[in-house]
Design a protein around this motif. Structure first.
Motif, PDB file in Angstrom:
ATOM      1  N   VAL A 150     114.770  68.699 115.956  1.00 46.85           N
ATOM      2  CA  VAL A 150     113.818  69.909 115.290  1.00 46.85           C
ATOM      3  C   VAL A 150     114.702  71.134 115.137  1.00 46.85           C
ATOM      4  CG1 VAL A 150     111.598  69.176 116.533  1.00 46.85           C
ATOM      5  CG2 VAL A 150     113.231  70.793 117.843  1.00 46.85           C
ATOM      6  N   GLY A 151     114.366  71.989 114.362  1.00 49.46           N
ATOM      7  CA  GLY A 151     115.098  73.080 114.031  1.00 49.46           C
ATOM      8  C   GLY A 151     114.433  74.479 114.732  1.00 49.46           C
ATOM      9  N   VAL A 152     115.084  75.351 115.216  1.00 50.43           N
ATOM     10  CA  VAL A 152     114.626  76.577 115.956  1.00 50.43           C
ATOM     11  C   VAL A 152     115.488  77.563 115.289  1.00 50.43           C
ATOM     12  CG1 VAL A 152     114.643  77.814 117.960  1.00 50.43           C
ATOM     13  CG2 VAL A 152     114.718  75.305 118.247  1.00 50.43           C
ATOM     14  N   LYS A 153     114.774  78.482 114.629  1.00 52.49           N
ATOM     15  CA  LYS A 153     115.085  79.639 113.656  1.00 52.49           C
ATOM     16  C   LYS A 153     115.196  80.808 114.631  1.00 52.49           C
ATOM     17  CE  LYS A 153     113.600  80.023 109.279  1.00 52.49           C
ATOM     18  NZ  LYS A 153     112.682  80.461 108.250  1.00 52.49           N
ATOM     19  N   ARG A 154     116.628  81.459 114.432  1.00 53.82           N
ATOM     20  CA  ARG A 154     116.882  82.804 115.038  1.00 53.82           C
ATOM     21  C   ARG A 154     117.065  83.769 113.916  1.00 53.82           C
ATOM     22  NH1 ARG A 154     121.582  82.309 118.854  1.00 53.82           N
ATOM     23  NH2 ARG A 154     120.038  81.601 120.462  1.00 53.82           N
ATOM     24  N   THR A 155     116.330  84.638 113.646  1.00 52.16           N
ATOM     25  CA  THR A 155     116.627  85.796 112.537  1.00 52.16           C
ATOM     26  C   THR A 155     116.682  86.867 113.567  1.00 52.16           C
ATOM     27  OG1 THR A 155     115.103  84.609 111.211  1.00 52.16           O
ATOM     28  CG2 THR A 155     115.480  87.016 110.681  1.00 52.16           C
TER      29      THR A 155
ATOM     30  N   GLY B   7     109.720  68.575 121.377  1.00 48.57           N
ATOM     31  CA  GLY B   7     110.064  69.525 120.276  1.00 48.57           C
ATOM     32  C   GLY B   7     109.240  70.705 120.062  1.00 48.57           C
ATOM     33  N   GLN B   8     107.948  70.851 120.588  1.00 46.55           N
ATOM     34  CA  GLN B   8     107.058  71.947 120.390  1.00 46.55           C
ATOM     35  C   GLN B   8     107.543  73.072 121.272  1.00 46.55           C
ATOM     36  OE1 GLN B   8     104.747  72.107 118.207  1.00 46.55           O
ATOM     37  NE2 GLN B   8     105.257  70.593 117.307  1.00 46.55           N
ATOM     38  N   GLN B   9     108.343  72.681 122.388  1.00 43.50           N
ATOM     39  CA  GLN B   9     108.878  73.866 123.156  1.00 43.50           C
ATOM     40  C   GLN B   9     110.479  73.894 123.305  1.00 43.50           C
ATOM     41  OE1 GLN B   9     107.306  73.859 127.336  1.00 43.50           O
ATOM     42  NE2 GLN B   9     106.219  71.940 126.948  1.00 43.50           N
ATOM     43  N   ALA B  10     110.851  73.359 122.028  1.00 43.58           N
ATOM     44  CA  ALA B  10     112.526  73.551 121.850  1.00 43.58           C
ATOM     45  C   ALA B  10     112.433  75.072 121.613  1.00 43.58           C
ATOM     46  CB  ALA B  10     112.894  72.776 120.500  1.00 43.58           C
ATOM     47  N   PRO B  11     111.940  75.583 120.843  1.00 46.29           N
ATOM     48  CA  PRO B  11     111.922  77.243 120.740  1.00 46.29           C
ATOM     49  C   PRO B  11     112.142  78.177 122.286  1.00 46.29           C
ATOM     50  CG  PRO B  11     110.545  76.542 119.102  1.00 46.29           C
ATOM     51  CD  PRO B  11     110.705  75.576 120.040  1.00 46.29           C
TER      52      PRO B  11
ATOM     53  N   GLY C  38     118.537  87.834 115.916  1.00 48.93           N
ATOM     54  CA  GLY C  38     118.353  87.676 117.345  1.00 48.93           C
ATOM     55  C   GLY C  38     117.208  87.233 117.742  1.00 48.93           C
ATOM     56  N   LYS C  39     116.253  87.009 116.959  1.00 47.06           N
ATOM     57  CA  LYS C  39     114.711  86.813 117.562  1.00 47.06           C
ATOM     58  C   LYS C  39     114.540  85.522 117.221  1.00 47.06           C
ATOM     59  CE  LYS C  39     110.128  88.320 117.626  1.00 47.06           C
ATOM     60  NZ  LYS C  39     108.997  89.324 117.104  1.00 47.06           N
ATOM     61  N   ILE C  40     114.021  84.666 118.341  1.00 48.74           N
ATOM     62  CA  ILE C  40     113.709  83.240 118.132  1.00 48.74           C
ATOM     63  C   ILE C  40     112.002  83.226 117.559  1.00 48.74           C
ATOM     64  CG2 ILE C  40     113.091  81.077 119.272  1.00 48.74           C
ATOM     65  CD1 ILE C  40     115.976  81.821 119.270  1.00 48.74           C
ATOM     66  N   LYS C  41     111.656  82.387 116.322  1.00 44.46           N
ATOM     67  CA  LYS C  41     110.524  82.061 115.927  1.00 44.46           C
ATOM     68  C   LYS C  41     110.038  80.990 116.964  1.00 44.46           C
ATOM     69  CE  LYS C  41     111.208  84.666 112.230  1.00 44.46           C
ATOM     70  NZ  LYS C  41     110.541  86.025 112.153  1.00 44.46           N
ATOM     71  N   PRO C  42     108.842  81.225 117.199  1.00 52.18           N
ATOM     72  CA  PRO C  42     108.141  80.213 118.128  1.00 52.18           C
ATOM     73  C   PRO C  42     107.808  78.979 117.540  1.00 52.18           C
ATOM     74  CG  PRO C  42     106.588  81.919 117.324  1.00 52.18           C
ATOM     75  CD  PRO C  42     107.867  82.373 116.816  1.00 52.18           C
ATOM     76  N   ALA C  43     107.683  78.761 116.316  1.00 48.60           N
ATOM     77  CA  ALA C  43     107.158  77.330 115.805  1.00 48.60           C
ATOM     78  C   ALA C  43     108.457  76.484 115.310  1.00 48.60           C
ATOM     79  CB  ALA C  43     106.632  77.834 114.512  1.00 48.60           C
ATOM     80  N   PRO C  44     108.717  75.430 115.965  1.00 47.13           N
ATOM     81  CA  PRO C  44     109.856  74.666 115.501  1.00 47.13           C
ATOM     82  C   PRO C  44     109.806  74.161 114.100  1.00 47.13           C
ATOM     83  CG  PRO C  44     108.142  73.407 116.793  1.00 47.13           C
ATOM     84  CD  PRO C  44     107.700  74.868 116.785  1.00 47.13           C
TER      85      PRO C  44
END
Length: 261
Positions: A28-33, A92-96, A35-41
């Motif tokens: 899964v991908g974790v988006k960081r924008t 995967g749902q908890q990856a962020p 410095g902030k992590i998006k909660p949805a993978p």
């Protein structure tokens, strides 16, 4: 002008390529924008993003294997060396949340320390010889369950803990080998004793059968039956063509061949 156009086209192409990534199956991908992590993978597929402010961190969700060489303390205070495989996977749902709270080095930060704590706790409840016998599966299961308890709610699933290449202390290995040899010798001796015992029982049964048979015969040989059998014998002798002399008291015949007289 043409040169500037080519350079501009190449630059735009590189920008487009750098702003797109592919999340493959089993991750899964974790988006960081900023410095902030998006909660949805981000699920599998092509994903576009602004490379100037955003980073896509890929987290594997397939089963992973960590190989560890770990000394195991035993109940009697010995140290048993073992190669251990830890099979785990990330939810995967908890990856962020994992990336946000632990970071990318979650194996070194969380999984391995929890494993070392659990394995020391569990192995110290068993004797060293137990780790080399059928109780190994029981030890593996107990380590896994303790790890799952300590990692509950953190986004990790421990699938298996496998103890491999158990290396017992030299003295204990010899003692176990001698014990196994003694047990095998005892089993062989027991087999021989059981075989001899069965043979003795067979002979007793055979003797009892012969005794019972003789008893039945003796009980059946009444004086009248003996006289009847004697008469039958006389009748058979009288019809025989051979020359013979019969000497008898009337109860039992004694036959002499005339040729040997």
């Amino acid at each position: 002008m043409k040169t500037h156009g080519i350079i501009l086209s190449v630059g735009l192409s590189l920008l487009v390529l750098s702003s797109c990534t592919v999340v493959r199956q089993g991750e899964v991908g974790v988006k960081r924008t900023l410095g902030k992590i998006k909660p949805a993978p981000l699920m599998e597929g092509a994903k576009g993003f602004n490379p100037l402010v955003t980073t896509i961190i890929k987290v594997p969700t397939r089963t992973m294997n960590i190989e560890v060489r770990q000394p195991l303390p035993s109940k009697e205070g010995l140290t048993v060396q073992s190669d251990v495989s830890i099979l785990y996977r990330v939810d995967g749902q908890q990856a962020p949340k994992i990336i946000e709270q632990i970071g990318r080095s979650y194996e070194e930060v969380v999984i391995l320390p929890v494993f070392r704590s659990a394995v020391a706790d569990i192995s110290s409840r068993y004797y060293a010889k137990d780790m080399h016998t059928g109780q190994r599966a029981e030890i593996e299961k107990a380590i896994r369950e303790l790890m799952m308890t300590q990692l509950k709610g953190r986004g990790f699933e421990i699938e298996s803990v496998l103890l491999k290449s158990i290396a017992l202390p030299a003295g204990l290995s010899r003692a176990i080998e001698e014990k196994l040899n003694a047990e095998q010798d005892a089993q062989r001796m027991q087999f021989v004793l059981d075989k001899e015992r069965q043979e003795a029982q067979r002979r007793v049964i055979e003797a009892e059968g012969i005794r019972d048979s003789q008893k039945i015969i003796n009980e059946g040989l009444t004086p009248m039956l003996i006289k009847f059998k004697t008469i039958e014998a006389f009748n058979k002798l009288s019809t025989s063509p051979n020359s013979k002399i019969i000497v008898t008291s009337g109860d039992s015949p004694l036959m002499l061949s005339a040729d040997k007289m």
